[in-house]
Enzyme design. Structure first.
Site, short mmCIF file in Angstrom:
data_model
loop_
_atom_site.label_atom_id
_atom_site.label_comp_id
_atom_site.label_asym_id
_atom_site.label_seq_id
_atom_site.Cartn_x
_atom_site.Cartn_y
_atom_site.Cartn_z
N LYS A 43 -3.99 38.33 7.43
CA LYS A 43 -3.93 38.16 8.89
C LYS A 43 -2.46 38.26 9.30
CE LYS A 43 -4.23 34.02 10.99
NZ LYS A 43 -3.06 34.12 11.90
N ASP A 72 -4.10 38.79 14.55
CA ASP A 72 -4.41 37.53 15.24
C ASP A 72 -3.62 37.51 16.55
OD1 ASP A 72 -5.19 35.00 15.92
OD2 ASP A 72 -4.10 33.98 14.32
N PHE A 73 -4.06 38.33 17.49
CA PHE A 73 -3.33 38.46 18.76
C PHE A 73 -3.92 37.58 19.85
CE2 PHE A 73 -1.66 43.00 17.65
CZ PHE A 73 -0.76 42.43 16.76
N LYS A 74 -5.03 36.89 19.54
CA LYS A 74 -5.64 35.94 20.49
C LYS A 74 -5.61 36.50 21.90
CE LYS A 74 -4.49 31.87 17.69
NZ LYS A 74 -3.43 32.40 16.80
N VAL A 75 -6.26 37.64 22.04
CA VAL A 75 -6.19 38.40 23.29
C VAL A 75 -6.77 37.57 24.44
CG1 VAL A 75 -6.91 40.53 24.41
CG2 VAL A 75 -6.41 40.52 21.94
N VAL A 184 -5.70 24.81 7.18
CA VAL A 184 -5.66 24.23 5.83
C VAL A 184 -4.20 24.05 5.40
CG1 VAL A 184 -6.20 24.69 3.39
CG2 VAL A 184 -7.85 25.32 5.19
N GLY A 188 -3.02 19.90 8.03
CA GLY A 188 -3.80 18.71 7.68
C GLY A 188 -5.20 18.97 7.14
O1 3DU Z 1 -0.91 26.57 9.19
P1 3DU Z 1 -0.83 27.83 8.38
O2 3DU Z 1 0.52 28.16 7.87
O3 3DU Z 1 -1.89 27.86 7.28
O4 3DU Z 1 -1.16 29.06 9.37
C1 3DU Z 1 -2.29 29.11 10.17
C2 3DU Z 1 -2.41 30.46 10.83
O5 3DU Z 1 -3.62 30.51 11.58
C3 3DU Z 1 -1.30 30.80 11.80
O6 3DU Z 1 -1.10 32.23 11.74
C4 3DU Z 1 -1.87 30.44 13.15
O7 3DU Z 1 -1.37 31.23 14.21
C5 3DU Z 1 -3.34 30.72 12.95
N1 3DU Z 1 -4.25 29.89 13.76
C6 3DU Z 1 -4.23 28.53 13.67
O8 3DU Z 1 -3.44 27.96 12.92
C7 3DU Z 1 -5.13 27.79 14.44
C8 3DU Z 1 -6.02 28.39 15.26
O9 3DU Z 1 -6.89 27.67 15.93
C9 3DU Z 1 -6.03 29.77 15.32
C10 3DU Z 1 -5.13 30.49 14.54
#
Ligand code: 3DU
Length: 238
Positions: A43, A72-75, A184, A188
């Site tokens: 992603k 993951d551009f959350k359009v 994850v 948390g």
């Molecule tokens: O916390 P991490 O490092 O495992 O990254 C989480 C990724 O998932 C990060 O790219 C963030 O933008 C994305 N994400 C969320 O963390 C939470 C959401 O609800 C949606 C996307």
């Protein structure tokens, strides 16, 4: 046609999507190669796309591995602009793209149709994983999930930090809509909890790419999820 220009299916082998939030291109490529055996997709997000440029980030990573890439551009814009974002992401190699369900059905329908024209898949965000998402997103998450199901979005995004909410969203969307669950590790969420709650994929970012050995961390994570899946007789085949 270059290899990054073809859509790649999202095959659920390990149940992990790696959030490669790294904006040094050589390092990103190196990590993508290292984790490839243990994850199902990479992603990419806004910071690396802005830093490296959309014309470079997905093509360069995709040419180095065989996995699909999810943008993951959350359009979250008006339909005409949102569909252009979807188009451009696909044009520059994205196999899947995330959408913000809260902007409503007209935009979501247009984006899903746009993605389907190119065999790309959409994941619609219901409720995000961070503190604060409870206030505006959670109260509307059920309706967003119902909309995702009605519009045949390939998937939704639900929080690994609140596995009970992921379980709830699984009940709402039924067995066919895929769920990816971020949160994850540093946010948390416990590895495996979202899968146990009905998610298809856990999104793991920093926990893997900041590890001394991203390859080993990804492998250990995949092994743990495989163990959990073995103990879950009713896990849905994907
Ligand atoms: O916390 P991490 O490092 O495992 O990254 C989480 C990724 O998932 C990060 O790219 C963030 O933008 C994305 N994400 C969320 O963390 C939470 C959401 O609800 C949606 C996307």
């Amino acid at each position: 046609m270059k290899s990054w220009d073809k859509r790649r299916a999202l095959v659920n082998r390990t149940g992990i999507i790696h959030a490669l939030d790294v904006d040094d291109l050589q390092r990103a490529i190196e990590i993508a190669r290292q984790v490839e055996p243990s994850v199902d997709a990479i992603k990419v997000s806004w910071p690396s796309s802005m830093e490296l440029g959309i014309k470079q980030v997905i093509p360069a990573i995709k040419e180095s591995i065989k996995l699909p890439i999810i943008a993951d551009f959350k359009v979250a814009d008006i339909p005409v602009i949102s569909t252009q974002i979807v188009q451009k992401a696909i044009k520059w190699g994205a196999d899947g793209i995330t959408l913000q369900g809260f902007v409503g059905e007209v935009t979501m329908k247009a984006c899903i149709e746009e993605a389907k024209k190119s065999d790309a898949y959409t994941f619609m965000v219901t409720e995000m994983s961070h503190d604060g998402a409870e206030k505006f997103m959670q109260p509307n998450g059920e309706e967003i999930a119902l909309m995702a199901r009605k519009l045949h979005s390939y998937g939704i995004v639900a929080p690994a930090t609140r596995p009970e909410r992921t379980r709830f969203y699984r009940q709402i969307v039924g067995p066919d809509v895929k769920i990816m669950s971020p949160g994850v590790g540093p946010q948390g969420g416990q590895l495996g909890d979202a899968i146990m709650a009905g998610a298809d994929f856990e999104v793991i970012g920093r926990r893997i790419f900041t590890a001394d050995s991203p390859a080993l961390e990804a492998k250990k994570s995949a092994e743990k999820i495989a163990e959990i899946k073995q103990k879950m007789p009713s896990i849905r085949a994907s």
